[in-house]
Design a protein around this motif. Structure first.
Motif, mmCIF file in Angstrom:
data_model
loop_
_atom_site.group_PDB
_atom_site.id
_atom_site.type_symbol
_atom_site.label_atom_id
_atom_site.label_comp_id
_atom_site.label_asym_id
_atom_site.label_seq_id
_atom_site.Cartn_x
_atom_site.Cartn_y
_atom_site.Cartn_z
ATOM 1 N N ARG A 261 -5.291 -25.661 30.141
ATOM 2 C CA ARG A 261 -5.624 -24.638 29.423
ATOM 3 C C ARG A 261 -6.470 -23.648 30.025
ATOM 4 N N GLY A 262 -5.982 -22.341 30.047
ATOM 5 C CA GLY A 262 -6.858 -21.252 30.756
ATOM 6 C C GLY A 262 -6.314 -20.977 32.351
ATOM 7 N N LEU A 263 -5.528 -22.036 32.724
ATOM 8 C CA LEU A 263 -5.010 -22.122 34.021
ATOM 9 C C LEU A 263 -3.562 -21.648 34.247
ATOM 10 N N VAL A 264 -2.849 -21.900 33.222
ATOM 11 C CA VAL A 264 -1.534 -21.654 33.136
ATOM 12 C C VAL A 264 -1.034 -21.063 31.990
ATOM 13 N N TYR A 265 -0.145 -19.790 32.349
ATOM 14 C CA TYR A 265 0.357 -18.976 31.293
ATOM 15 C C TYR A 265 0.656 -19.289 29.974
ATOM 16 N N SER A 266 1.439 -20.219 30.024
ATOM 17 C CA SER A 266 2.013 -20.709 28.666
ATOM 18 C C SER A 266 1.168 -21.378 27.751
ATOM 19 N N LEU A 267 0.070 -21.817 28.587
ATOM 20 C CA LEU A 267 -1.015 -22.774 27.753
ATOM 21 C C LEU A 267 -2.317 -22.116 27.292
ATOM 22 N N THR A 268 -2.263 -20.511 27.824
ATOM 23 C CA THR A 268 -3.510 -19.963 27.502
ATOM 24 C C THR A 268 -3.496 -18.825 26.586
ATOM 25 N N GLU A 269 -4.445 -18.936 25.558
ATOM 26 C CA GLU A 269 -4.350 -17.827 24.478
ATOM 27 C C GLU A 269 -4.146 -16.441 25.002
ATOM 28 N N LYS A 270 -3.335 -15.639 24.540
ATOM 29 C CA LYS A 270 -3.262 -14.182 25.008
ATOM 30 C C LYS A 270 -4.523 -13.633 24.579
ATOM 31 N N ILE A 271 -4.784 -12.682 25.562
ATOM 32 C CA ILE A 271 -6.130 -11.701 25.370
ATOM 33 C C ILE A 271 -5.891 -10.762 24.267
ATOM 34 N N LYS A 272 -6.764 -10.757 23.235
ATOM 35 C CA LYS A 272 -6.624 -9.688 22.405
ATOM 36 C C LYS A 272 -7.366 -8.644 22.682
ATOM 37 N N GLU A 273 -6.663 -7.440 22.405
ATOM 38 C CA GLU A 273 -7.357 -5.996 22.841
ATOM 39 C C GLU A 273 -7.751 -5.064 21.555
ATOM 40 N N HIS A 274 -7.831 -5.670 20.715
ATOM 41 C CA HIS A 274 -7.734 -4.618 19.464
ATOM 42 C C HIS A 274 -8.969 -3.786 19.428
ATOM 43 N N ASP A 275 -9.978 -4.257 20.133
ATOM 44 C CA ASP A 275 -11.288 -3.064 20.079
ATOM 45 C C ASP A 275 -11.335 -2.481 21.398
ATOM 46 N N THR A 276 -10.413 -2.473 22.464
ATOM 47 C CA THR A 276 -10.328 -1.604 23.444
ATOM 48 C C THR A 276 -9.332 -0.417 23.093
ATOM 49 N N ALA A 277 -9.787 0.696 23.833
ATOM 50 C CA ALA A 277 -8.941 1.866 23.478
ATOM 51 C C ALA A 277 -7.643 1.946 24.093
ATOM 52 N N TRP A 278 -6.624 2.210 23.297
ATOM 53 C CA TRP A 278 -5.021 1.857 23.893
ATOM 54 C C TRP A 278 -5.077 2.100 25.574
ATOM 55 N N TRP A 279 -5.451 3.217 26.003
ATOM 56 C CA TRP A 279 -5.303 3.638 27.305
ATOM 57 C C TRP A 279 -5.990 2.845 28.459
ATOM 58 N N LYS A 280 -6.988 2.177 27.750
ATOM 59 C CA LYS A 280 -7.912 1.248 28.761
ATOM 60 C C LYS A 280 -7.399 -0.103 28.794
ATOM 61 N N ARG A 281 -6.107 -0.290 27.787
ATOM 62 C CA ARG A 281 -5.287 -1.747 27.939
ATOM 63 C C ARG A 281 -4.684 -1.852 29.240
ATOM 64 N N PRO A 282 -5.023 -3.197 29.825
ATOM 65 C CA PRO A 282 -4.190 -3.201 31.279
ATOM 66 C C PRO A 282 -2.644 -2.710 31.101
ATOM 67 N N ALA A 283 -2.119 -3.329 30.155
ATOM 68 C CA ALA A 283 -0.759 -3.206 30.208
ATOM 69 C C ALA A 283 0.011 -1.722 30.092
ATOM 70 N N VAL A 284 -0.794 -0.972 29.338
ATOM 71 C CA VAL A 284 -0.537 0.637 29.044
ATOM 72 C C VAL A 284 -1.056 1.242 30.437
ATOM 73 N N PHE A 285 -2.201 1.015 30.714
ATOM 74 C CA PHE A 285 -2.968 1.804 31.937
ATOM 75 C C PHE A 285 -1.821 1.546 33.064
ATOM 76 N N GLY A 286 -1.687 0.242 33.166
ATOM 77 C CA GLY A 286 -0.649 -0.160 34.506
ATOM 78 C C GLY A 286 0.593 0.184 34.473
ATOM 79 N N THR A 287 1.213 0.474 33.515
ATOM 80 C CA THR A 287 2.573 1.086 33.144
ATOM 81 C C THR A 287 2.382 2.486 33.819
ATOM 82 N N VAL A 288 1.374 3.195 33.344
ATOM 83 C CA VAL A 288 1.452 4.549 33.856
ATOM 84 C C VAL A 288 1.209 4.714 35.259
ATOM 85 N N VAL A 289 0.401 4.000 35.788
ATOM 86 C CA VAL A 289 0.069 3.948 37.279
ATOM 87 C C VAL A 289 1.284 3.750 38.219
ATOM 88 N N LEU A 290 1.997 2.668 37.523
ATOM 89 C CA LEU A 290 3.422 2.060 38.216
ATOM 90 C C LEU A 290 4.282 3.196 38.203
#
Lengths: 68, 576
Positions: B536-565
Motif C-alpha cells: 500500500r502506498g507503493l503500487v498504483y492500484s493499492l494506493t488511495e487516489k489523492i483528492k485535490e478538492h481544496d486545490t485550485a483547479w489549475w494547480k492540480r497536476p493533471a490539469v496543469f500537466g496537460t496544458v504544459v504537454l
C-alpha cells in the motif's frame, strides 16, 4: 527560520547590475564596436536588467517576510 | 592531460571580470555559511528538511540538470544536428517530467522513502536496492568527475589557467558549500545559476539572431550548411520532416528510434528514476509541491532550446557565411563543436559581460557537480552505510557520515575527472552509462509501480539482465567511422549505426525491453513475497487516489500537466 533564497539572489543581481552599469559608463566606448554587438553598450543594457531583477527579488523577499 | 588542438584565441579577462567572478563565489560560499546553522540533523542535511516551496525545487530540478552537457553539449549539438536537437527537450524531457509529476511522485514522496534505491527496497527487496545503490553511486561520481574535467579543460583552454589547479579549486568550492549547507545549499545555488544562465546567455542569442537576420535569416543561412553535408536544404531547421529514414537527417536516426529510444526509454529512464533530479522534488514541503515541481520545471525547460540550441545553430550559420569574421575552432579535420559557447562569448561580449558569461558557465559546471555529489552522499549514507555497515547509529552519527561521504564523493570525482581525461569524447561515455543504468531501471519501475504481481526476484534479474543486454548490444554494434573499443563493437561488429546518438538510443531500447520481458516472465514464475498490505502506498492500484478538492483547479497536476504537454505538442508542430 529558513533563509529565503530570493534575498541572496536579489543582492547578487543588484550588485552585479551596479558593477555592469558603472563599468558601462566609465569604459572606453571602443570596446563595444570592437565586439560585434553594433556598438550597443551591452554592459549598461544588461546592468539595468540585472539591477531591476535584483530589486524585484529583494522586494519579493521582503514581502514574503512580512507575510510570515 | 590530453593535448588540446583547438585554435581558439585565449580570452583576456580584466579586473572587472575577475571582480564579477569573485563576487559570485563569495555569494555561493556565503549561502552555505548562512545555511550551516540550520543543518542540525541528517534530514536537514540530506533531504533539505522537506521544507522547500515548489518553485525553488522546480528551478533546482532543472538547475541540477543544467550542467556541462546541457550548456556546452546542446549548443554543440545545435551546430551539428540543427533544430533536431530540440527533441531532447520536447519529446526527451517534457512528457517524462509530466508523467513523473502525475503518476510517480505520489509513490516517491508518499512512501516516505528517502531515496530512489530505498523505494526499491520497500517495493521489492534488499538486493534490488543494493544493485541500484551501487550502480547509481558509481554513475554520480562518474558524472560529477566529467563536469569537473570539462570545467578544468575549458578554463585551461580559454583562460590559460592551470588544469590541475582548476580541478582542485572547483572541487574545494563545491565541497565547502555542500559541507556547510547540505542539499539546501546545493539547491539554492542551482536557483542562482539558473537565472545567471538565462540572463547571461539571452543577450548572446539576441545579438546572434540580429546578426544572421532573425529566424528567417537563420533558416536561409543554414541552407548551404545542410546542402554541404549532403542533406535537403532545410534539414537543419526541421525537427521531424526528415526522420523517415536515418540517411536523410543529420542525427542519423529515424522517427521510431527517436520516439522510442529517446522519447520513451532514455527520457523516462532519466527523469523518472534518476535520484539526482527526483531528490529535488522530494525536498518539497508537501505532496502538492512535490508534484508541481516537475511540471513547473517543464515550462522553462520547454523554452530552453532558444537559449542553448540556438547559439549552436547561429554559430554554424555564421561560420559558413562568406563575409563573416566568426569562425569556430577546428578539431582534427572537423569543427570543435564543444567550443561554440566560449567562441560566441568572446565574439560578442566585451569586458564586463564577458565576466558574467564566464561566471554563468562556471556556475553551470559546478552545480552539475554539486547535484551529483548531493545525490551520492544521500544514497551512500542511507542505502549503503545505514543498510549494510551500521544499522543503529544515532542521527548525529549519520550526519557525520553524510558529511564525510561528501568529502569522499568530491575526492572520487577528482579521480573520475582524471579518468575522463583519458577518453576523447566524454559525452558518449555519459550517454552510454545512462543507457546501461537508467534504461532498464525504468522498466523495473513501470512494472513495480503499476503491476502488483511484480516480485523482488523478478525486479533484480530484470535489472541485471537488462544491463547485460545493453552491454551485449553495445559490444555488437558500432557507430559509423568509429574504431571498435570504447564506442562499441568489442564483441564483433554486427550492425553499424549512422551516429553515436542512434546507437545510444538503440542500446537503451534493448536494455529496457530485455528488463521488461524478463521481469514479467520471472514474476510469473516466482511467488510474491510482499502482501497487498505491505505494498500500500507503493503500487498504483493499492494506493488511495489523492483528492485535490481544496486545490485550485489549475494547480492540480493533471490539469496543469496537460496544458504544459499541449504546449510541447504545439512546439513540435511549429518546427515540424
Amino acid at each position: 527560520m529558513q533563509l529565503d533564497v530570493r534575498l541572496p539572489m536579489g543582492l547578487l543581481f543588484l550588485i552585479l547590475g551596479v558593477i555592469l552599469l558603472i563599468y558601462g559608463f566609465v569604459s572606453d566606448p571602443a570596446i563595444y564596436s570592437a565586439h560585434h554587438n553594433y556598438g550597443l553598450n551591452i554592459n549598461i543594457a544588461s546592468g539595468v536588467v540585472f539591477g531591476v531583477f535584483g530589486l524585484a527579488m529583494l522586494f519579493l523577499a521582503k514581502r514574503g517576510k512580512n507575510k510570515s | 592531460m590530453p593535448t588540446i588542438l583547438a585554435s581558439i584565441t585565449t580570452l583576456e579577462l580584466k579586473f572587472v571580470d575577475y571582480l564579477i567572478i569573485g563576487i559570485y563565489f563569495a555569494f555561493v560560499l556565503g549561502i552555505g555559511w548562512v545555511l550551516r546553522r540550520q543543518m542540525t540533523g541528517t534530514k536537514d542535511y540530506l533531504e533539505s528538511g522537506r521544507s522547500l516551496p515548489a518553485w525553488i525545487c522546480a528551478l533546482g530540478f532543472i538547475g541540477a540538470n543544467l550542467g556541462a552537457q546541457e550548456v556546452m553539449g546542446m549548443a554543440a549539438s545545435g551546430a551539428k544536428y540543427g533544430i533536431m536537437t530540440s527533441h531532447f527537450y520536447w519529446i526527451g524531457a517534457i512528457p517524462a517530467m509530466i508523467f513523473v509529476a502525475i503518476f510517480m511522485m505520489p509513490f516517491y514522496y508518499g512512501s516516505k522513502a528517502r531515496s530512489v534505491p530505498e523505494y526499491l527496497k520497500l517495493r521489492f527487496d534488499e538486493k534490488t536496492r543494493g544493485f541500484n545503490a551501487l550502480t547509481f553511486a558509481g554513475m554520480t561520481v562518474m558524472s560529477s568527475g566529467i563536469s569537473m574535467y570539462a570545467l578544468a579543460k575549458l578554463l585551461n583552454l580559454i583562460l590559460g589557467w592551470n588544469f590541475h589547479g582548476c580541478i582542485i579549486v572547483s572541487g574545494l568550492i563545491v565541497l565547502a558549500y555542500i559541507l556547510m549547507g547540505g542539499l539546501t545549499s546545493a539547491i539554492y545555488n542551482e536557483v542562482l545559476q539558473f537565472f545567471l544562465i538565462v540572463f547571461g546567455f539571452l543577450p548572446l542569442v539576441l545579438l546572434g539572431l540580429k546578426n544572421v537576420g532573425g529566424w528567417e535569416g537563420l533558416k536561409t543561412k543554414l541552407m548551404p550548411v545542410a546542402e554541404n553535408a549532403g542533406f535537403a536544404s532545410d534539414a537543419w531547421t526541421h525537427s521531424w520532416s526528415f526522420t523517415g529514414s536515418p540517411a536523410t537527417n543529420p542525427m542519423g536516426v529515424e522517427w521510431f528510434g527517436l520516439a522510442m529510444g529517446l522519447g520513451f526509454v532514455l527520457s523516462f529512464g532519466y527523469w523518472c528514476t534518476d535520484f539526482l533530479v527526483i531528490q529535488r522534488a522530494m525536498a518539497a514541503k508537501d505532496m502538492g509541491a512535490a508534484r508541481r515541481t516537475p511540471i513547473l520545471a517543464a515550462i522553462p525547460k520547454m523554452l530552453f532550446p532558444a537559449l542553448v540550441i540556438a547559439p549552436g545553430m547561429i554559430a554554424i550559420a555564421m561560420h559558413s557565411m562568406a563575409d563573416s569574421s566568426f569562425h569556430l575552432p577546428a578539431k582534427g579535420d572537423s569543427l570543435d563543436y564543444d567550443l561554440v559557447v566560449p567562441t560566441m562569448l568572446s565574439y560578442y561580449f566585451p569586458t564586463g559581460m564577458l565576466g558574467i558569461g564566464l561566471t554563468a558557465l562556471m556556475a553551470s559546471f559546478m552545480s552539475g557537480m554539486a547535484g551529483n555529489v548531493t545525490a551520492f552522499n544521500t544514497v551512500f549514507t542511507y542505502d549503503i552505510y545505514q543498510s549494510y555497515i551500521k544499522k543503529d547509529g544515532s542521527d548525529r552519527h549519520y550526519l557525520n557520515v553524510g558529511r564525510w561521504t561528501t568529502v569522499f564523493g568530491i575526492l572520487f570525482s577528482m579521480g573520475a575527472a582524471y579518468f575522463a581525461a583519458a577518453f576523447n569524447n566524454i559525452m558518449d561515455v555519459l550517454q552510454l552509462v545512462f543507457a546501461f543504468v537508467n534504461a532498464p531501471l525504468f522498466a523495473t519501475f513501470l512494472l513495480g509501480m503499476f503491476w502488483r504481481r511484480t516480485t523482488g526476484h523478478a525486479a533484480f534479474s530484470g535489472l541485471v539482465l537488462g544491463t547485460v543486454a545493453a552491454a551485449i548490444h553495445h559490444g555488437l554494434s558500432l557507430p559509423e567511422k568509429a574504431v571498435a573499443g570504447i564506442k562499441g563493437g568489442w564483441l564483433s561488429i554486427q550492425h553499424v549505426y549512422p551516429s553515436e546518438m542512434a546507437q545510444n538510443f538503440w542500446t537503451a531500447i534493448w536494455a529496457w525491453s530485455t528488463c521488461f520481458v524478463i521481469t514479467i516472465l520471472v514474476s510469473l514464475a516466482t511467488k510474491r513475497t510482499k502482501t497487498d498490505d505491505e505494498l500500500r502506498g507503493l503500487v498504483y492500484s493499492l494506493t488511495e487516489k489523492i483528492k485535490e478538492h481544496d486545490t485550485a483547479w489549475w494547480k492540480r497536476p493533471a490539469v496543469f500537466g496537460t496544458v504544459v504537454l499541449l504546449c510541447a505538442v504545439v512546439l513540435n508542430i511549429l518546427f515540424f
